[in-house]
Design an enzyme around this catalytic site. Structure first.
Site, PDB file in Angstrom:
ATOM      1  N   GLN A 132      37.812  -6.946  46.012  1.00  0.00           N
ATOM      2  CA  GLN A 132      36.762  -6.591  46.965  1.00  0.00           C
ATOM      3  C   GLN A 132      36.432  -5.111  46.840  1.00  0.00           C
ATOM      4  O   GLN A 132      37.219  -4.253  47.247  1.00  0.00           O
ATOM      5  CB  GLN A 132      37.276  -6.899  48.373  1.00  0.00           C
ATOM      6  N   SER A 167      42.224  -3.655  46.552  1.00  0.00           N
ATOM      7  CA  SER A 167      43.441  -4.456  46.372  1.00  0.00           C
ATOM      8  C   SER A 167      43.324  -5.315  45.132  1.00  0.00           C
ATOM      9  O   SER A 167      42.266  -5.917  44.880  1.00  0.00           O
ATOM     10  CB  SER A 167      43.673  -5.372  47.573  1.00  0.00           C
ATOM     11  N   GLU A 249      37.043 -12.510  56.451  1.00  0.00           N
ATOM     12  CA  GLU A 249      38.257 -11.777  56.109  1.00  0.00           C
ATOM     13  C   GLU A 249      39.165 -11.580  57.320  1.00  0.00           C
ATOM     14  O   GLU A 249      40.382 -11.696  57.224  1.00  0.00           O
ATOM     15  CB  GLU A 249      37.897 -10.401  55.518  1.00  0.00           C
ATOM     16  N   GLU A 382      40.983   0.243  65.784  1.00  0.00           N
ATOM     17  CA  GLU A 382      39.984   0.979  66.562  1.00  0.00           C
ATOM     18  C   GLU A 382      38.584   0.435  66.303  1.00  0.00           C
ATOM     19  O   GLU A 382      37.769   0.315  67.229  1.00  0.00           O
ATOM     20  CB  GLU A 382      40.032   2.480  66.210  1.00  0.00           C
TER      21      GLU A 382
HETATM   22  C1  LIG Z   1      46.664  -2.048  52.028  1.00  0.00           C
HETATM   23  C2  LIG Z   1      45.201  -1.855  52.025  1.00  0.00           C
HETATM   24  C3  LIG Z   1      44.409  -2.651  51.255  1.00  0.00           C
HETATM   25  C4  LIG Z   1      43.036  -2.453  51.209  1.00  0.00           C
HETATM   26  N1  LIG Z   1      42.282  -3.248  50.400  1.00  0.00           N
HETATM   27  C5  LIG Z   1      40.967  -3.015  50.301  1.00  0.00           C
HETATM   28  C6  LIG Z   1      40.171  -3.778  49.404  1.00  0.00           C
HETATM   29  O1  LIG Z   1      40.668  -4.660  48.704  1.00  0.00           O
HETATM   30  N2  LIG Z   1      38.863  -3.502  49.289  1.00  0.00           N
HETATM   31  C7  LIG Z   1      38.271  -2.531  50.051  1.00  0.00           C
HETATM   32  O2  LIG Z   1      37.084  -2.360  49.940  1.00  0.00           O
HETATM   33  N3  LIG Z   1      38.993  -1.779  50.914  1.00  0.00           N
HETATM   34  C8  LIG Z   1      40.328  -1.993  51.056  1.00  0.00           C
HETATM   35  N4  LIG Z   1      41.069  -1.243  51.918  1.00  0.00           N
HETATM   36  C9  LIG Z   1      40.418  -0.139  52.614  1.00  0.00           C
HETATM   37  C10 LIG Z   1      40.290  -0.331  54.106  1.00  0.00           C
HETATM   38  O3  LIG Z   1      39.261  -1.202  54.390  1.00  0.00           O
HETATM   39  C11 LIG Z   1      40.068   1.063  54.718  1.00  0.00           C
HETATM   40  O4  LIG Z   1      41.286   1.762  54.585  1.00  0.00           O
HETATM   41  C12 LIG Z   1      39.669   1.001  56.154  1.00  0.00           C
HETATM   42  O5  LIG Z   1      38.387   0.495  56.294  1.00  0.00           O
HETATM   43  C13 LIG Z   1      39.762   2.371  56.828  1.00  0.00           C
HETATM   44  O6  LIG Z   1      39.089   3.359  56.108  1.00  0.00           O
HETATM   45  P1  LIG Z   1      39.807   4.738  55.745  1.00  0.00           P
HETATM   46  O7  LIG Z   1      41.079   4.409  55.087  1.00  0.00           O
HETATM   47  O8  LIG Z   1      38.845   5.545  55.020  1.00  0.00           O
HETATM   48  O9  LIG Z   1      40.139   5.407  57.127  1.00  0.00           O
HETATM   49  P2  LIG Z   1      39.111   6.223  58.127  1.00  0.00           P
HETATM   50  O10 LIG Z   1      37.871   5.429  58.209  1.00  0.00           O
HETATM   51  O11 LIG Z   1      39.021   7.595  57.575  1.00  0.00           O
HETATM   52  O12 LIG Z   1      39.905   6.161  59.433  1.00  0.00           O
HETATM   53  C14 LIG Z   1      40.931   7.084  59.824  1.00  0.00           C
HETATM   54  C15 LIG Z   1      41.286   6.816  61.286  1.00  0.00           C
HETATM   55  O13 LIG Z   1      40.138   7.077  62.099  1.00  0.00           O
HETATM   56  C16 LIG Z   1      39.834   5.970  62.907  1.00  0.00           C
HETATM   57  N5  LIG Z   1      38.396   5.872  63.077  1.00  0.00           N
HETATM   58  C17 LIG Z   1      37.446   5.925  62.122  1.00  0.00           C
HETATM   59  N6  LIG Z   1      36.229   5.738  62.654  1.00  0.00           N
HETATM   60  C18 LIG Z   1      36.412   5.567  63.977  1.00  0.00           C
HETATM   61  C19 LIG Z   1      35.540   5.316  65.082  1.00  0.00           C
HETATM   62  N7  LIG Z   1      34.216   5.176  64.914  1.00  0.00           N
HETATM   63  N8  LIG Z   1      36.096   5.177  66.297  1.00  0.00           N
HETATM   64  C20 LIG Z   1      37.434   5.297  66.472  1.00  0.00           C
HETATM   65  N9  LIG Z   1      38.292   5.508  65.504  1.00  0.00           N
HETATM   66  C21 LIG Z   1      37.788   5.641  64.247  1.00  0.00           C
HETATM   67  C22 LIG Z   1      40.401   4.801  62.132  1.00  0.00           C
HETATM   68  O14 LIG Z   1      40.662   3.694  62.985  1.00  0.00           O
HETATM   69  C23 LIG Z   1      41.669   5.373  61.557  1.00  0.00           C
HETATM   70  O15 LIG Z   1      42.667   5.303  62.536  1.00  0.00           O
HETATM   71  C24 LIG Z   1      42.439  -1.428  51.969  1.00  0.00           C
HETATM   72  C25 LIG Z   1      43.256  -0.625  52.780  1.00  0.00           C
HETATM   73  C26 LIG Z   1      44.620  -0.823  52.817  1.00  0.00           C
HETATM   74  C27 LIG Z   1      45.457   0.067  53.683  1.00  0.00           C
END
Ligand SMILES: Cc1cc2nc3c(=O)[nH]c(=O)nc-3n(C[C@H](O)[C@H](O)[C@H](O)COP(=O)(O)OP(=O)(O)OC[C@H]3O[C@@H](n4cnc5c(N)ncnc54)[C@H](O)[C@@H]3O)c2cc1C
Lengths: 398, 375
Positions: A132, A167, A249, A382
């Site tokens: 994805q 992933s 999902e 969140e």
């Molecule tokens: C093990 C794992 C597998 C994954 N696999 C995939 C995959 O296969 N394909 C893919 O596309 N993605 C994948 N992801 C990515 C995942 O979807 C993102 O990590 C997730 O969407 C959060 O984005 P970020 O890591 O950039 O965190 P951020 O968006 O930077 O968030 C940081 C913190 O801020 C909070 N936050 C952000 N915006 C807000 C808001 N508006 N209000 C309140 N709080 C907020 C979040 O909740 C979090 O606590 C994977 C992630 C993990 C950990």
């Protein structure tokens, strides 16, 4: 009522069939762990091949998909019941993965006839691993700010940019991707593209996780040529399609496979082993008893909610309303369970490696680390709360 | 059945609405001469058949079962409508129904079902719910009994015509064996009662029994072997309380959501603040999950009350946590207005605390759940 009885009959026949067809050697907990550890790849061995072949022939690897694509042709509650009954019998679905849980249902709704015929049967047969490609370095929770570009060039798109946290990308044959086809519009400038991972110009770099494995990757696209026949929906439909895919999902009822949990026995049994009982036969630590009971009750509530969600929209609130609640509850309950396990096991739940610890203990520690991801991926806790507040409770935005 | 329940829900909701909702409770509270509910209003409810939801049709009830009773109590609970249903139409009716004793059944059940008789369950003897310990003595001579002792926190005890009392006919207070249930008419010589005024304005009583004379015909269930029946009856009442708590939580939450939409500070509705949105989302999830447990407990009682214990305790503990969470938030998110007598938030908070303590707190039921699961 009679529909309920029909489902009970179906469940019974699944159990019976599993009893007769699920190879005995795979029922061992160790083998099962091997299966989860190896995902998305499938373990090798004669019995593993046999089980896969039998389930495919039975058309139960995707029981809810149309028969013409190799599915079972069942309605939602029947296919849910089959999937759940398989899990409960300990008989995992050998083809379960991003293809069955996310892309398949999405293509069934939005794909062209050609796309369905090309991509669904290989998913049903477990031949193709999908990854994805949504998140990017600067587009996580704010996914719609993604910037990987797809520029039209005759019958093709030229894709360039970077995906993050993808992933299984190092194992995947294909990737379903969100790409920007119009930089001037945020949501409406996103399109949904299927990309062959063998295409020239793609580089994959695995990232090590805190659990010690390499589960996700960075994926780089350097002028990758993708035929327009791989566009799902129309140009600019990507966000709408992605939102639907994310519902698939997040819906825990669509992925009734066991989570990577380490010691999978009931919490109270594990606690009894490590802590012991007092004279009255009860777990010696009353404070832990209370927290274990709470976690078990929460898990039971979630199980009941998921049963309702599969029952053809029988939930008062409507099944899609429940998805974000169930996603958050599942993550919280699982994480609480693992914290309890670490507390129960003392230093034995904190092992990094070595013969001092048995495998289940080490797996429990890794599961504790690994499942920290559950509140982050597929929309963090969140973000789910934002969705509940805005889309379900209709609280004001400004 | 689904349809019957939906019809029942709509008709109860419409009735509560036309009766003025929470105003019914305020009226009862302001009239000290009433026994914690308004008998005239209860007569109307009885007329609608609501006292007989659990009672079999041959005894004048409608036989809609615990799910039906749950719907009724949930809808009444939403608006805190006071009615002597849990002690009478649930606990006592179940005790008599399951007693296997025609004399008490024929004497009391038809009256309970039509609402002309009110029954109350008298179990607790101390400040906290501890039904494992029954000290109130019933001395036995042949087929006669003489009962002496005290019961506290008796729900609807001031209005009751008959009490279902857990007494000790043998052994020490903690012994499993030696518990017997009796149906004791309020008019019995030696029975006295005094009101206990709790914050939720209902009609609780302390019951004192001084050498009250009874016969075999007053026994509910088995002599000395009443423990299992007592547990079952308590579970029936606990599930009913949980259903009321669910309704209370739903309404307290809805009212809070409404306020989040209309109250403006810093130039916007306070519901636009994310810190508050997330608290609302948490409550929404807890309500959805708790509903599953409560309805599951009611189903368990309908299918096999003897094995419903763990599922009832799961529901009662979750519902206890839920009402505490939601009423706490209801007060906090309304700000100062919630502290006024005029606003309903205080009424919800008070009822929530009493229901949580009724027949076992959340912690009590987690502990019981653990015991029933064997740990
Ligand atoms: C093990 C794992 C597998 C994954 N696999 C995939 C995959 O296969 N394909 C893919 O596309 N993605 C994948 N992801 C990515 C995942 O979807 C993102 O990590 C997730 O969407 C959060 O984005 P970020 O890591 O950039 O965190 P951020 O968006 O930077 O968030 C940081 C913190 O801020 C909070 N936050 C952000 N915006 C807000 C808001 N508006 N209000 C309140 N709080 C907020 C979040 O909740 C979090 O606590 C994977 C992630 C993990 C950990």
């Amino acid at each position: 009522m009679s529909a309920d009885r029909e489902l009970d009959g179906l469940r019974a026949s699944v159990r019976e069939w599993v009893e007769a067809n699920f190879p005995a050697s795979l029922r061992d907990a160790r083998e099962q762990e091997r299966f989860f550890q190896s995902m998305p790849m499938y373990p090798t061995g004669a019995d593993w091949d046999l089980w896969k072949a039998r389930l495919i022939e039975k058309r139960w690897t995707a029981p809810g998909w149309p028969a013409e694509f190799g599915g079972g042709g069942y309605g939602p509650s029947a296919s849910g019941a089959i999937a759940m009954a398989l899990v409960q019998a300990g008989a995992f679905n050998p083809v379960a993965g991003n293809g069955t849980t996310m892309l398949g249902p999405t293509l069934l709704e939005f794909g062209t006839r050609d796309q369905q015929e090309r991509h669904l049967p290989p998913i049903v047969r477990g031949e193709i691993v999908w990854c994805q490609g949504f998140s990017e370095p600067n587009a996580g929770s704010d996914l719609a700010s993604l910037s990987t570009r797809a520029v039209e060039d005759g019958g093709d798109f030229i894709v360039s940019g970077q995906k993050m946290w993808t992933s299984d990308a190092h194992h995947a044959h294909w990737c379903f991707c969100l790409v920007r086809t119009d930089p001037s519009r945020k949501h409406a400038g996103i399109s949904f593209l299927l990309i062959d991972m063998a295409s020239p110009g793609i580089a994959v770099r695995p990232i090590r996780t805190i659990a010690g494995n390499s589960h996700f990757c960075e994926v780089f696209f350097n002028d990758v040529r993708v035929s327009k026949e791989n566009l799902v929906g129309k140009l600019g439909d990507g966000w709408m399609i992605a939102k639907r895919l994310l519902q698939f999902e997040r819906d825990p009822t669509l992925r009734p496979r066991r989570q990577f949990v380490g010691d999978a026995r009931p919490l109270d049994q594990i606690a009894r082993d490590y802590i012991g009982c007092s004279e009255d036969g009860r777990l010696a630590d009353a404070a832990l008893r209370d927290r274990i009971a709470r976690n078990m009750i929460d898990a039971e509530a979630l199980r009941l909610l998921q049963t309702r969600m599969t029952g053809d929209g029988a939930t008062g609130a409507g099944a899609t309303d429940a998805i974000s609640v169930a996603k958050n509850a599942r993550a919280a309950i699982q994480q609480e369970r693992e914290e309890l396990l670490l507390e129960i096991m003392g230093y034995r739940g904190l092992g990094e490696a070595g013969a001092e610890f048995d495998d289940v203990e080490l797996e429990t520690t890794r599961a504790f680390l690994w499942n920290k991801a559950m509140t982050i991926f597929s929309g963090s806790t969140e973000i789910q709360n934002n969705i509940i507040a805005k889309r379900i409770l209709h609280l004001p935005t400004a | 059945m689904h349809e019957e329940l939906a019809i029942l829900r709509d008709s109860v909701a419409a009735w509560v609405d036309s009766g003025g909702g929470v105003r019914m409770l305020r009226a009862v509270r302001d009239r000290r001469d009433l026994p914690g509910f308004d008998p005239a209003i209860f007569a109307v409810m009885a007329e609608l058949g609501w006292a007989g939801v659990l009672v079999a049709e041959e005894f004048g009830g409608s036989g809609l079962g615990f799910r039906g009773m749950g719907v009724l109590l949930e809808e009444l609970g939403r608006h805190l409508v006071p009615a002597p249903l849990i002690g009478s139409a649930v606990a006592a009716a179940s005790a008599l129904d399951w007693s296997g004793r025609p004399p008490v059944k024929h004497r009391w059940l038809p009256g309970i079902a039509e609402g002309s008789a009110i029954a109350a369950l008298a179990v607790d003897e101390g400040a906290r719910h501890t039904p494992e310990r029954i000290a109130l003595r019933a001395e036995r001579t042949g087929s006669r009994f003489a009962v002496s002792g005290t019961k506290v926190f008796v729900l609807d005890g001031m209005a009751a015509d008959v009490f279902v009392v857990a007494a000790r006919t043998d052994g020490s207070p903690d012994a499993l064996f030696g518990v017997t249930l009796f149906a004791i008419p309020a008019s019995a010589a030696g029975l006295g009662r005094a009101p206990i005024r709790l914050i939720d304005s209902r009609g609780y009583a302390t019951l004192s029994l001084e050498n009250v004379r009874l016969t075999e015909d007053d026994v509910v269930g088995e002599v000395d072997g009443g423990r299992a029946l007592l547990d079952q009856v308590l579970d029936a009442a606990r599930a009913a309380v949980a259903a009321e708590m669910l309704g209370l939580a739903v309404q307290a939450f809805d009212a809070t959501l409404d306020y989040l939409r209309v109250r403006v500070q810093f130039g916007k509705p306070i519901g636009a603040f994310q810190a508050l949105q997330h608290r609302a989302a948490t409550m929404f999830g807890r309500i959805l999950l708790t509903r599953c447990l409560v309805e599951d407990a009611l189903d368990a009682l309908d299918s096999d009350p003897a094995t419903a214990g763990a599922r009832v305790s799961a529901a009662k503990s979750a519902a206890g946590d839920l009402v505490n969470l939601v009423t706490r938030e209801m007060v906090q998110l309304h700000g100062g207005i919630a502290m006024t007598e005029e606003h309903d938030a205080g009424l919800y908070l008070k009822r929530a605390r009493v229901l949580e303590a009724t027949l076992g707190s959340a912690a009590y039921h987690r502990e019981r759940f653990a015991a029933l699961c064997g740990f």
